[in-house]
Write a protein that holds these residues in place. Sequence first.
Motif, PDB file in Angstrom:
ATOM      1  N   THR A   8       2.939  11.116  -8.352  1.00 55.53           N
ATOM      2  CA  THR A   8       3.388  10.037  -7.443  1.00 55.53           C
ATOM      3  C   THR A   8       4.569  10.829  -6.446  1.00 55.53           C
ATOM      4  OG1 THR A   8       3.635   8.498  -9.130  1.00 55.53           O
ATOM      5  CG2 THR A   8       5.090   8.070  -7.345  1.00 55.53           C
ATOM      6  N   ALA A   9       5.102  11.834  -6.687  1.00 52.37           N
ATOM      7  CA  ALA A   9       6.057  12.591  -5.945  1.00 52.37           C
ATOM      8  C   ALA A   9       5.167  13.452  -4.736  1.00 52.37           C
ATOM      9  CB  ALA A   9       6.943  13.592  -6.811  1.00 52.37           C
ATOM     10  N   ILE A  10       4.127  13.827  -5.129  1.00 51.52           N
ATOM     11  CA  ILE A  10       3.280  14.455  -4.079  1.00 51.52           C
ATOM     12  C   ILE A  10       2.808  13.464  -3.268  1.00 51.52           C
ATOM     13  CG2 ILE A  10       1.171  15.868  -3.684  1.00 51.52           C
ATOM     14  CD1 ILE A  10       1.526  16.986  -6.486  1.00 51.52           C
ATOM     15  N   LEU A  11       2.150  12.258  -3.692  1.00 51.49           N
ATOM     16  CA  LEU A  11       1.870  11.238  -2.795  1.00 51.49           C
ATOM     17  C   LEU A  11       2.887  10.783  -1.878  1.00 51.49           C
ATOM     18  CD1 LEU A  11      -0.798   9.752  -1.899  1.00 51.49           C
ATOM     19  CD2 LEU A  11       0.098   7.964  -3.977  1.00 51.49           C
ATOM     20  N   ILE A  49       3.537  13.334   0.944  1.00 47.53           N
ATOM     21  CA  ILE A  49       2.410  13.079   1.881  1.00 47.53           C
ATOM     22  C   ILE A  49       2.671  11.900   2.747  1.00 47.53           C
ATOM     23  CG2 ILE A  49      -0.096  12.998   2.270  1.00 47.53           C
ATOM     24  CD1 ILE A  49      -0.430  14.666  -0.195  1.00 47.53           C
ATOM     25  N   SER A  50       3.137  10.939   2.018  1.00 52.36           N
ATOM     26  CA  SER A  50       3.376   9.633   2.886  1.00 52.36           C
ATOM     27  C   SER A  50       4.432   9.797   4.000  1.00 52.36           C
ATOM     28  CB  SER A  50       3.594   8.663   1.784  1.00 52.36           C
ATOM     29  OG  SER A  50       2.548   8.084   0.965  1.00 52.36           O
ATOM     30  N   LEU A  51       5.408  10.345   3.691  1.00 51.90           N
ATOM     31  CA  LEU A  51       6.425  10.723   4.644  1.00 51.90           C
ATOM     32  C   LEU A  51       6.054  11.333   5.736  1.00 51.90           C
ATOM     33  CD1 LEU A  51       9.595  11.296   2.092  1.00 51.90           C
ATOM     34  CD2 LEU A  51       8.855   9.069   3.369  1.00 51.90           C
ATOM     35  N   ILE A  52       5.300  12.567   5.527  1.00 51.84           N
ATOM     36  CA  ILE A  52       4.788  13.487   6.384  1.00 51.84           C
ATOM     37  C   ILE A  52       3.764  12.900   7.304  1.00 51.84           C
ATOM     38  CG2 ILE A  52       3.415  15.535   6.744  1.00 51.84           C
ATOM     39  CD1 ILE A  52       4.739  16.668   4.143  1.00 51.84           C
ATOM     40  N   LEU A  53       2.876  12.152   6.783  1.00 51.93           N
ATOM     41  CA  LEU A  53       1.923  11.384   7.510  1.00 51.93           C
ATOM     42  C   LEU A  53       2.376  10.095   8.084  1.00 51.93           C
ATOM     43  CD1 LEU A  53      -1.252  12.328   5.495  1.00 51.93           C
ATOM     44  CD2 LEU A  53      -0.199  13.473   7.533  1.00 51.93           C
ATOM     45  N   LYS A  54       3.465   9.389   7.820  1.00 49.26           N
ATOM     46  CA  LYS A  54       3.979   8.073   7.931  1.00 49.26           C
ATOM     47  C   LYS A  54       2.918   7.142   7.585  1.00 49.26           C
ATOM     48  CE  LYS A  54       7.496   9.635  11.196  1.00 49.26           C
ATOM     49  NZ  LYS A  54       7.836  10.792  11.873  1.00 49.26           N
ATOM     50  N   HIS A  55       2.417   7.315   6.578  1.00 46.19           N
ATOM     51  CA  HIS A  55       1.322   6.309   6.004  1.00 46.19           C
ATOM     52  C   HIS A  55       1.650   5.897   4.491  1.00 46.19           C
ATOM     53  CE1 HIS A  55      -2.813   4.585   6.117  1.00 46.19           C
ATOM     54  NE2 HIS A  55      -2.562   4.797   4.633  1.00 46.19           N
ATOM     55  N   ASN A  56       1.515   4.574   4.406  1.00 44.36           N
ATOM     56  CA  ASN A  56       1.882   4.006   3.228  1.00 44.36           C
ATOM     57  C   ASN A  56       0.735   3.979   2.274  1.00 44.36           C
ATOM     58  OD1 ASN A  56       2.897   2.560   1.063  1.00 44.36           O
ATOM     59  ND2 ASN A  56       4.045   1.051   2.161  1.00 44.36           N
ATOM     60  N   PHE A  57       0.520   4.897   1.634  1.00 47.85           N
ATOM     61  CA  PHE A  57      -0.325   5.144   0.674  1.00 47.85           C
ATOM     62  C   PHE A  57      -0.361   4.313  -0.524  1.00 47.85           C
ATOM     63  CE2 PHE A  57      -0.915   9.223   3.047  1.00 47.85           C
ATOM     64  CZ  PHE A  57      -2.165   9.255   3.201  1.00 47.85           C
ATOM     65  N   PHE A  58       0.681   4.013  -0.907  1.00 50.39           N
ATOM     66  CA  PHE A  58       1.263   3.080  -2.041  1.00 50.39           C
ATOM     67  C   PHE A  58       0.715   1.612  -1.504  1.00 50.39           C
ATOM     68  CE2 PHE A  58       4.091   6.689  -2.571  1.00 50.39           C
ATOM     69  CZ  PHE A  58       3.799   7.058  -3.712  1.00 50.39           C
ATOM     70  N   ALA A  59       0.870   1.123  -0.383  1.00 52.07           N
ATOM     71  CA  ALA A  59       0.433  -0.312  -0.196  1.00 52.07           C
ATOM     72  C   ALA A  59      -1.265  -0.016  -0.159  1.00 52.07           C
ATOM     73  CB  ALA A  59       1.061  -0.439   1.370  1.00 52.07           C
ATOM     74  N   ASP A  60      -1.912   0.923   0.101  1.00 49.37           N
ATOM     75  CA  ASP A  60      -3.320   1.144   0.000  1.00 49.37           C
ATOM     76  C   ASP A  60      -3.610   0.943  -1.369  1.00 49.37           C
ATOM     77  OD1 ASP A  60      -3.033   1.619   2.959  1.00 49.37           O
ATOM     78  OD2 ASP A  60      -3.651   3.750   2.533  1.00 49.37           O
ATOM     79  N   ILE A  61      -3.044   1.448  -2.166  1.00 49.51           N
ATOM     80  CA  ILE A  61      -3.312   1.322  -3.502  1.00 49.51           C
ATOM     81  C   ILE A  61      -3.084   0.154  -3.959  1.00 49.51           C
ATOM     82  CG2 ILE A  61      -2.558   2.099  -6.030  1.00 49.51           C
ATOM     83  CD1 ILE A  61      -2.194   4.953  -4.816  1.00 49.51           C
ATOM     84  N   ALA A  62      -1.807  -0.581  -3.628  1.00 48.81           N
ATOM     85  CA  ALA A  62      -1.496  -1.835  -4.277  1.00 48.81           C
ATOM     86  C   ALA A  62      -2.407  -3.066  -3.716  1.00 48.81           C
ATOM     87  CB  ALA A  62      -0.095  -2.152  -3.626  1.00 48.81           C
ATOM     88  N   ALA A  63      -3.143  -2.814  -2.547  1.00 47.68           N
ATOM     89  CA  ALA A  63      -3.825  -3.679  -1.906  1.00 47.68           C
ATOM     90  C   ALA A  63      -5.258  -3.939  -2.501  1.00 47.68           C
ATOM     91  CB  ALA A  63      -4.227  -3.377  -0.403  1.00 47.68           C
ATOM     92  N   GLN A  64      -5.484  -2.911  -3.751  1.00 44.04           N
ATOM     93  CA  GLN A  64      -6.583  -3.009  -4.695  1.00 44.04           C
ATOM     94  C   GLN A  64      -6.334  -3.716  -5.805  1.00 44.04           C
ATOM     95  OE1 GLN A  64      -8.957   0.574  -4.472  1.00 44.04           O
ATOM     96  NE2 GLN A  64      -7.974   1.154  -2.816  1.00 44.04           N
ATOM     97  N   LEU A  65      -5.203  -4.171  -5.957  1.00 43.98           N
ATOM     98  CA  LEU A  65      -4.738  -4.739  -7.454  1.00 43.98           C
ATOM     99  C   LEU A  65      -5.168  -6.224  -7.121  1.00 43.98           C
ATOM    100  CD1 LEU A  65      -1.359  -3.351  -7.970  1.00 43.98           C
ATOM    101  CD2 LEU A  65      -3.486  -2.957  -9.448  1.00 43.98           C
ATOM    102  N   PRO A  66      -5.534  -7.008  -8.192  1.00 51.03           N
ATOM    103  CA  PRO A  66      -5.850  -8.550  -8.032  1.00 51.03           C
ATOM    104  C   PRO A  66      -4.509  -9.174  -7.275  1.00 51.03           C
ATOM    105  CG  PRO A  66      -6.128  -7.462 -10.199  1.00 51.03           C
ATOM    106  CD  PRO A  66      -5.540  -6.306  -9.558  1.00 51.03           C
ATOM    107  N   PRO A  67      -4.727 -10.171  -6.608  1.00 51.81           N
ATOM    108  CA  PRO A  67      -3.527 -10.967  -5.825  1.00 51.81           C
ATOM    109  C   PRO A  67      -2.663 -11.476  -6.895  1.00 51.81           C
ATOM    110  CG  PRO A  67      -5.748 -12.003  -5.522  1.00 51.81           C
ATOM    111  CD  PRO A  67      -6.074 -10.598  -6.246  1.00 51.81           C
ATOM    112  N   ASP A  68      -3.016 -11.866  -7.949  1.00 53.88           N
ATOM    113  CA  ASP A  68      -1.915 -12.528  -8.974  1.00 53.88           C
ATOM    114  C   ASP A  68      -1.053 -11.676  -9.666  1.00 53.88           C
ATOM    115  OD1 ASP A  68      -4.363 -11.374 -10.341  1.00 53.88           O
ATOM    116  OD2 ASP A  68      -4.092 -12.962 -12.129  1.00 53.88           O
ATOM    117  N   PHE A  69      -1.172 -10.482  -9.115  1.00 53.97           N
ATOM    118  CA  PHE A  69      -0.156  -9.545  -9.920  1.00 53.97           C
ATOM    119  C   PHE A  69       1.266  -9.476  -9.088  1.00 53.97           C
ATOM    120  CE2 PHE A  69      -2.720  -5.751 -12.248  1.00 53.97           C
ATOM    121  CZ  PHE A  69      -3.569  -6.879 -12.773  1.00 53.97           C
TER     122      PHE A  69
END
Length: 126
Positions: free
Chosen positions: A60-63, A66-86
Motif C-alpha cells: 500500500t505504501a508503494i502504491l 506512485i499515486s502521489l507522483i503520478l497524481k492518479h488515484n489507483f485506490f479508486a481504480d481498485i475500489a471500482a472493481q468491488l461489488p456496488p453493495d460494499f
Amino acid sequence: MVNRSPKYVMNQVEKQFPSTGHILSEVIKKRKINIAALARILQRRYSTVRFYFKNDSIQTAILWEISLILKHNFFADIAAQLPPDFAGGTKSEVLAARDAEIAELKQTVARLQGEKDLLMQVMKNK
C-alpha cells in the motif's frame, strides 16, 4: 494444521483480486510515462519498478507513493472493481450521504425547538 502455502488464500466464494501490476501498467501506457524516469523519482532501481508492473499485488505504501507522483488515484481504480453493495464509496457519495444526514438532523432540531417553545408556553400559562 491447515496448509496455507499460497501467500494469499482466497475464499471459495470470493473472486480473483484485481492485479495492481496490470492497473499500473495500463496507466503508464495510457499516459506514456517513462519507467526509468519514474524509477528515478521513486529512488528505486528500474528493475524494481518493472517488477511492480509484473506483480499481481503491491504494498500500500508503494502504491500510495506512485499515486502521489503520478497524481492518479489507483485506490479508486481498485475500489471500482468491488461489488456496488460494499460499504464506503466515492468521496462525492460519502459527502452526499453526510449532507442528507445533516439536513435530516436540521429538521429534527427545528421540530424539537418547536416542541420546546410549545412546552415553554404551556408552562407560562399555568
